[in-house]
Design an enzyme around this catalytic site. Sequence first.
Site, mmCIF file in Angstrom:
data_model
loop_
_atom_site.group_PDB
_atom_site.id
_atom_site.type_symbol
_atom_site.label_atom_id
_atom_site.label_comp_id
_atom_site.label_asym_id
_atom_site.label_seq_id
_atom_site.Cartn_x
_atom_site.Cartn_y
_atom_site.Cartn_z
ATOM 1 N N LYS A 1 35.344 -14.935 23.985
ATOM 2 C CA LYS A 1 35.750 -16.183 24.636
ATOM 3 C C LYS A 1 36.524 -17.221 23.928
ATOM 4 C CE LYS A 1 32.404 -20.238 24.928
ATOM 5 N NZ LYS A 1 33.133 -21.035 24.042
ATOM 6 N N ASN A 2 36.235 -17.282 22.777
ATOM 7 C CA ASN A 2 36.978 -18.164 21.848
ATOM 8 C C ASN A 2 38.503 -17.796 21.528
ATOM 9 O OD1 ASN A 2 34.816 -19.878 22.223
ATOM 10 N ND2 ASN A 2 33.856 -19.606 20.438
ATOM 11 N N ARG B 1 36.232 -27.435 26.703
ATOM 12 C CA ARG B 1 36.874 -28.398 25.699
ATOM 13 C C ARG B 1 38.363 -27.812 25.647
ATOM 14 N NH1 ARG B 1 34.611 -31.666 22.606
ATOM 15 N NH2 ARG B 1 36.061 -31.241 20.811
ATOM 16 N N CYS C 1 29.686 -27.862 25.013
ATOM 17 C CA CYS C 1 28.106 -28.146 24.501
ATOM 18 C C CYS C 1 27.867 -29.309 23.925
ATOM 19 C CB CYS C 1 27.869 -26.888 23.686
ATOM 20 S SG CYS C 1 27.829 -25.455 24.598
ATOM 21 N N ASP D 1 27.849 -20.032 15.357
ATOM 22 C CA ASP D 1 27.437 -19.682 16.587
ATOM 23 C C ASP D 1 26.383 -18.621 16.757
ATOM 24 O OD1 ASP D 1 29.590 -21.186 18.245
ATOM 25 O OD2 ASP D 1 30.726 -20.498 16.917
ATOM 26 N N VAL E 1 28.514 -27.005 10.089
ATOM 27 C CA VAL E 1 29.712 -27.223 10.881
ATOM 28 C C VAL E 1 29.561 -28.347 11.836
ATOM 29 C CG1 VAL E 1 31.161 -25.973 12.529
ATOM 30 C CG2 VAL E 1 30.332 -24.676 10.775
HETATM 31 N N1 EPU Z 1 36.160 -31.963 14.423
HETATM 32 C C1 EPU Z 1 36.319 -33.392 14.121
HETATM 33 N N2 EPU Z 1 37.387 -33.717 14.921
HETATM 34 C C2 EPU Z 1 38.341 -32.890 15.503
HETATM 35 C C3 EPU Z 1 38.000 -31.767 15.840
HETATM 36 C C4 EPU Z 1 36.750 -31.233 15.203
HETATM 37 O O1 EPU Z 1 35.566 -34.212 13.412
HETATM 38 O O2 EPU Z 1 39.347 -33.636 16.231
HETATM 39 C C5 EPU Z 1 34.963 -31.449 14.037
HETATM 40 C C6 EPU Z 1 33.521 -31.194 14.748
HETATM 41 O O3 EPU Z 1 33.123 -32.288 15.395
HETATM 42 C C7 EPU Z 1 32.950 -30.308 14.289
HETATM 43 C C8 EPU Z 1 33.816 -29.406 13.382
HETATM 44 O O4 EPU Z 1 35.021 -30.227 12.972
HETATM 45 O O5 EPU Z 1 31.939 -30.659 13.523
HETATM 46 C C9 EPU Z 1 34.241 -28.058 13.717
HETATM 47 O O6 EPU Z 1 34.873 -28.124 15.075
HETATM 48 P P1 EPU Z 1 35.963 -27.180 15.354
HETATM 49 O O7 EPU Z 1 37.339 -27.856 15.856
HETATM 50 O O8 EPU Z 1 36.058 -25.958 14.230
HETATM 51 O O9 EPU Z 1 35.293 -26.564 16.670
HETATM 52 P P2 EPU Z 1 36.049 -26.177 18.133
HETATM 53 O O10 EPU Z 1 37.330 -25.789 18.029
HETATM 54 O O11 EPU Z 1 35.575 -27.365 18.954
HETATM 55 C C10 EPU Z 1 35.422 -23.831 18.384
HETATM 56 C C11 EPU Z 1 34.583 -22.979 19.376
HETATM 57 C C12 EPU Z 1 32.859 -23.220 18.929
HETATM 58 C C13 EPU Z 1 32.799 -22.792 17.684
HETATM 59 C C14 EPU Z 1 33.654 -23.669 16.714
HETATM 60 C C15 EPU Z 1 33.248 -23.357 15.041
HETATM 61 C C16 EPU Z 1 35.873 -22.770 21.287
HETATM 62 C C17 EPU Z 1 36.180 -22.995 22.622
HETATM 63 N N3 EPU Z 1 34.646 -23.423 20.628
HETATM 64 O O12 EPU Z 1 35.185 -25.169 18.855
HETATM 65 O O13 EPU Z 1 32.278 -22.367 19.819
HETATM 66 O O14 EPU Z 1 31.471 -23.350 17.399
HETATM 67 O O15 EPU Z 1 34.895 -23.347 16.972
HETATM 68 O O16 EPU Z 1 33.532 -21.814 15.077
HETATM 69 O O17 EPU Z 1 36.611 -21.988 20.484
HETATM 70 C C18 EPU Z 1 30.608 -21.967 21.383
HETATM 71 O O18 EPU Z 1 31.228 -20.566 21.672
HETATM 72 O O19 EPU Z 1 29.572 -21.789 21.847
HETATM 73 C C19 EPU Z 1 31.125 -22.833 20.714
HETATM 74 C C20 EPU Z 1 30.681 -23.890 20.405
#
Ligand code: EPU
Length: 440
Positions: free
Chosen positions: A23-24, A98, A122, A312, A334
Amino acid sequence: MSGKLRVVGGTPLTGEITVRGAKNFVSKAMVASLLASDTSVLRNVPLIRDVDVVSDLLRLHGVEVNYDQEAGILGITPGELHLPDDPMEMDRLAGSSRIPILFAGPLLHKMGEAFIPDLGGCHIGDRPVDFHMQILQDFGAKRLQEPGGMHLVAENGLKAKPVHLPYPSVGATEQTLLTAVMANGITELTNAAIEPEIMDLIAVLQKMGAIISVDTDRTIRIEGVDQLYGYSHTSMPDRIEAGSWACAALATHGDVYVRGAEQDSMMSFLNVFRKVGGAFEIDDNGIRFWHPGGDLSSLSIQTDVHPGFMTDWQQPLVVALTQANGISIVHETVYENRFGFTDALVEMGAHIQTYRECLGGLPCRFGQRNFYHSAVIQGPTPLVAADIEVPDLRGGFSHLIAALAAQGTSMVSGIDIIDRGYEHFMQKLQSLGAHVEKVE
Ligand code: EPU
């Protein structure tokens, strides 16, 4: 959230299921196709709601998207791009995703403007997009606030700028990649995330004509090019889904062969699975996970960015740890708020206490703040059935695992969210012998 499941627990999950693309990764590869001048073809695409959402978001911009569900093949042709006629329609779709923020760079390159609706996803922490906005603005995008979202414009194109991420965010790394590949100049991105899904996105972008190099110190260099072409690519498997089924096998004393799971991207999971006392066997087509009998062992672990133990995997693992002998410590580094799902486990008989302190590992950025981001689990505790409300995608699947491991009949509400990331999960559960029935 809708959808209710009756789960009669106590039966070990046994049999074989198939896991398709991640998915990601798939959702990001779909966004990348916006940058191409012709058709992209993506294979091993799962039938999950996030794929539907991104397909609809692409279509709203004039992109032609064809999905052969059974074969798992997506064809994406950008054609003449335009802003959505009805931004509120975008807002409605974005309520569950997102991904829209990642449309910004490609749309700014292709059209000079983009509309990004308020983001969903989420509820596992604040999940701000400050890194994303900083990158886009540094590259030259101007932000105009509009009802339901923001309008971005880049009349003079986007220009490369050095990017240093305060934290190796997956999304912000992808934002930089998707924005820098066609920006004017060379972008040096430091403190980047290097998750396998990101490496697969880099592979896709390279196939499209991008010039990207990755150093061992989390530095990624991207040399902007003027044109990118359609790609043909097979997605890496969903390592989160595979790990979830592995934990389900362990917690229910079962034996599940996960066709499609691969070792490379699951190294840290496999080590933990073995330390807890789970057994696995790897072949060329998948991985068999099972409970070998005897006691499971407790352990101390912290989630981390790659190559660490993924956040995850944390929630399904915690369910399995309720069945391990002794005290386990899980430090979530995280997301600041990813233990909300443990309330339901406690209701089912688990002994879990959450703490604000950084327990069992190095101090993280959430320490000394008001975030309950460490959990202590004392096991083994028999689980008993309960009526549960699913909180989020991974927490929701973990609740299902708990209900399957518990004695008695549980009612699990809000299960429709699970379709976002687990393809055909009902059919898969039934094929593994689970007694589950959708009642609403
Ligand atoms: N963060 C910030 N500012 C930002 C972006 C992120 O402070 O502008 C913080 C977040 O709040 C968090 C941390 O950085 O505390 C990590 O967030 P990240 O940006 O790495 O996560 P994401 O890209 O929003 C993706 C996956 C998530 C997975 C995370 C970490 C997708 C669509 N989502 O999220 O997947 O947990 O990376 O590996 O790719 C899931 O599949 O259930 C899921 C939540």
